[in-house]
Design an enzyme around this catalytic site. Structure first.
Site, short mmCIF file in Angstrom:
data_model
loop_
_atom_site.label_atom_id
_atom_site.label_comp_id
_atom_site.label_asym_id
_atom_site.label_seq_id
_atom_site.Cartn_x
_atom_site.Cartn_y
_atom_site.Cartn_z
N ASP A 209 -3.53 44.49 50.97
CA ASP A 209 -4.62 44.33 50.02
C ASP A 209 -4.13 43.48 48.85
OD1 ASP A 209 -7.46 45.99 49.61
OD2 ASP A 209 -6.66 45.16 47.75
N ILE A 210 -5.03 42.71 48.26
CA ILE A 210 -4.69 41.90 47.09
C ILE A 210 -4.37 42.78 45.89
CG2 ILE A 210 -7.10 41.63 46.38
CD1 ILE A 210 -6.38 38.81 45.41
N ASP B 113 -2.31 38.60 49.08
CA ASP B 113 -3.59 37.90 49.07
C ASP B 113 -3.76 37.18 50.41
OD1 ASP B 113 -5.77 36.22 48.60
OD2 ASP B 113 -5.13 35.69 46.57
N VAL B 114 -4.79 37.56 51.16
CA VAL B 114 -4.98 36.97 52.50
C VAL B 114 -5.28 35.49 52.44
CG1 VAL B 114 -5.71 39.14 53.54
CG2 VAL B 114 -7.45 37.58 52.60
N SER C 131 -20.92 40.28 58.54
CA SER C 131 -21.97 40.87 57.71
C SER C 131 -23.30 40.58 58.39
CB SER C 131 -21.95 40.23 56.31
OG SER C 131 -23.12 40.50 55.59
N TYR D 264 -21.11 33.14 50.58
CA TYR D 264 -21.03 34.37 51.35
C TYR D 264 -21.63 34.18 52.74
CZ TYR D 264 -20.91 39.33 52.41
OH TYR D 264 -20.64 40.55 52.99
N LYS E 20 -19.46 34.14 56.26
CA LYS E 20 -19.67 35.19 57.25
C LYS E 20 -20.22 34.63 58.56
CE LYS E 20 -18.17 38.75 54.93
NZ LYS E 20 -16.93 39.44 55.35
N VAL F 149 -23.11 48.53 52.48
CA VAL F 149 -22.33 49.74 52.70
C VAL F 149 -22.03 50.37 51.34
CG1 VAL F 149 -20.26 50.71 53.76
CG2 VAL F 149 -21.29 48.63 54.72
#
Length: 273
Positions: free
Chosen positions: A37-38, A75-76, A155, A173, A177, A206
Site C-alpha cells: 500500500d502507498i 506506490d504501485v 469498476s 477514472y 477502469k 462500496v
C-alpha cells in the site's frame, strides 16, 4: 477445508477497504499474503488515503488467521519500487500464486476539465499500477509452475460511462477502469499457456473509506444529482467490501479454474440499467 492452503497472494491497496478485506479472506482460506500500500496521501486526490497504521492493522488481522504476511509501503505507480517490495515478499514467503491488483483512486468532485495532474494520478494509479503489478508478479507465478489467478479491480465505470461530467477526474477514472479491462484481456491471452487465469471484477459503490469520507459527503450534499447517477438496480445505496471479496476468493480458487478473460460485475444491477 481451506481452499488456498499453501498459496501466496499479492494484494495491492491492502491497508484498508476492499484490499484489507481481500487480504484477510484469502488468509482465512490458507494463503500467505504479500500486502502492498502507498500508505500516504496523493496531493491531487481529495480524500485521505490509507496510512501506515492502517497497513499495520491489516498485518495484524492476517496474522490473527494464523497465516504469514509480508507488508510493504510502496506506490504501485513506481515499477522499480514495486519490484523491490514484491521480491522481498517472495524471498520471505515463496513464489506467488494469486494476484489481486486492487490499488485505486478516484477524485469525484474535482470538476476542472483541464486538471492534468488529477487525470495523470488516477490513470497512473489505476491502470499503470495494475500493469506494474502484473509484470512484477507473473515471472514468479511462471517460475513456480503451478498456474495462478490474477484478479484486477475495475469498476462499473469500466463497463459503462454513466455519470461522466466532462471533468478530468471523471474521464481519468472511467478511462483507467476501461483500460484495466483491455489489460486483463491481453494478459488472459498472453499467460494462458502457463495456466494463469486473468479476470476483472467490477464493483458498484462500496461502503469503504474511498466513498464514505467527508469530501464525498460534501460532494453529495452540494450536488444532489451525483448520487442519482450511481443508483443501483437493487435497493441498496452501496455494497460491502465482503461482497467483492466473495468473488475475489472464488476467482482465486480452483472452483473458478476455467474462468479467464471474464468481466464480473458485483454491482447490485448498476450496469443493467
Amino acid at each position: 477445508m481451506e481452499q488456498l492452503a499453501g498459496k501466496v497472494a499479492l494484494v495491492t491497496g491492502a491497508a484498508r477497504g476492499q484490499g484489507r478485506s481481500h487480504a484477510v479472506a484469502l488468509a482465512e482460506e490458507g494463503a500467505d499474503i504479500i500486502a502492498v500500500d502507498i500508505a500516504a496521501d496523493v496531493d491531487s486526490i481529495p480524500y485521505p488515503l490509507g496510512t501506515k497504521e492502517d497497513l499495520d492493522e491489516t498485518v495484524r488481522l492476517v496474522q490473527d488467521t494464523g497465516r504469514r504476511v509480508a507488508a510493504y509501503v510502496c506506490d504501485v505507480r513506481h515499477l522499480a519500487d514495486l519490484q523491490d517490495s514484491v521480491q522481498s515478499g517472495i524471498a520471505e514467503l515463496g513464489d506467488i500464486d494469486i494476484v489481486v491488483a486492487n490499488a485505486g483512486v478516484v477524485a469525484t468532485g474535482r470538476t476542472d476539465p483541464l486538471d492534468e495532474q488529477v487525470y495523470r494520478d488516477i490513470v497512473e494509479t489505476n491502470l499503470f499500477g495494475a500493469w506494474n503489478t502484473i509484470v512484477t508478479a507473473v515471472p514468479s507465478i511462471i517460475r513456480k509452475g503451478q498456474g495462478g489467478s490474477i484478479i484486477l479491480t475495475s469498476s462499473t465505470q469500466g463497463l459503462v460511462g454513466r455519470g461522466g461530467d466532462g471533468s478530468a477526474a471523471a474521464f481519468g477514472y472511467a478511462s483507467s477502469k476501461h483500460g484495466v479491462v483491455g489489460l486483463m484481456r491481453s494478459a488472459a491471452h498472453a499467460y494462458a499457456e502457463h495456466n494463469i487465469r486473468v479476470n476483472t471484477v467490477h464493483p458498484t459503490g462500496v461502503a469503504t473509506p474511498m466513498v464514505l469520507n467527508e469530501h464525498m459527503g460534501r460532494v453529495f450534499q452540494e450536488n444532489p444529482s451525483v448520487p442519482k447517477l450511481a443508483t443501483n438496480l437493487l435497493p441498496v445505496p452501496f455494497i460491502e467490501a465482503q461482497d467483492v471479496t466473495n468473488v475475489v476468493v472464488w476467482l482465486a480458487s480452483d472452483k473458478a479454474r476455467y474462468i479467464t478473460g471474464a468481466t464480473l460485475p458485483v454491482d447490485a444491477g448498476f450496469t443493467a440499467l
